[in-house]
Design an enzyme around this catalytic site. Structure first.
Site: not given
Ligand code: IPE
Ligand code: IPE
Ligand code: MG
Length: 247
Positions: A27-29, A31, A40, A75, A201
């Protein structure tokens, strides 16, 4: 493969007692990209690079199972161009994995419902999975269109269908039998679940399998996650006392 104890900064990791199965919520790509004022999709590309490095490193240190959460059943709510970018990155990664399979020697498989994916991507997933099956030492599972609730429902439906067909009886159902209906069939439960980016979470990740997993959270966003962060998580894990309900 690494053996014995190795110091990481002032900390020591015991490579003879690694967790058997580590699962990561990548997670966090988004941001990470926002902070750099880039789209993104740029964050997802950087995240894919981190995944390459961490999977290679996991193999190097002798980790048996690594499971990563790449795309959840929720997603799909994201803008189409972002979903398309993620699928494209995955496609490129799998083509590369197919090409470098002999060098990498990693068994790659998928957890999730692959039916809604583009047929070409799905075929590629199946090809990667079948051709890498012989590399049993290191198993990397990618959760794709994966949801813990979806997995449990899918398992319940399949078991019910087997009962209707007379292949199973409801009173036969045990935890072990239920396990065999899950996407993760045959894979031990995760010992350690890591979530970078500061969120704390599960977001529908491995709900059944996480029953006794240890958690490790870090504020680092996934594209910045390095070997050192993995080792920090393993070290934290090695300092925990797991009781599984006992004393
Ligand atoms: C969980 O991350 C799914 C993946 C990392 C693939 P999300 O970014 O979708 O989760 P939430 O929405 O913050 O709970
Ligand atoms: C996780 O990074 C990748 C996927 C859920 C596919 P995010 O795209 O959820 O990154 P944030 O949480 O918005 O920073
Ligand atoms: Mg995320």
């Amino acid at each position: 493969m690494l053996f014995g104890k190795k110091s990481v900064g002032l900390k020591t990791v015991d490579f003879d007692h690694l967790p058997q199965h580590i699962a990561i919520i990548m997670d966090g790509n988004g941001r990470w990209a926002k902070r750099r004022h880039i789209p993104r999709s740029g964050g997802h590309a950087a995240g894919a690079e981190t995944f390459r490095n961490i999977a290679t490193y996991a193999k190097e240190i002798g980790l048996r199972y690594l499971t990563v959460y790449a795309f959840s059943t929720e997603n799909w709510k994201r803008p189409k161009d972002e979903v398309d970018a993620i699928m494209r990155l995955l496609h490129n990664y799998l083509e590369e994995a197919l090409r470098d399979m002999e060098k990498n020697q990693i068994h790659m498989a998928f957890f999730g419902d692959l039916t809604p994916l583009d047929p070409e991507l799905r075929a590629l997933c199946e090809k990667v999975e079948s051709t890498s099956r012989k590399y049993v030492q290191c198993n990397v599972h990618i959760c794709l269109n994966y949801g813990g609730r979806d997995e449990i429902m899918h398992a319940a439906r399949s078991f019910a269908a087997d009962c209707t067909a007379g292949k199973k009886r409801p009173e036969e159902l045990t935890e072990a039998l239920f396990d065999s209906y899950l996407y993760t069939k045959g894979v031990p439960d995760p010992d350690l679940i890591i979530r970078p980016s500061g969120e704390q979470r599960l977001s529908n990740f491995l709900l059944w399998q996480a029953a006794y997993a240890e958690f490790y959270f870090t504020d680092v966003c996934w594209p910045d996650f390095k070997k050192e962060h993995l080792l920090n998580a393993i070290r934290a894990y090695q300092l925990r006392q797991r009781r599984f309900g006992g004393t």
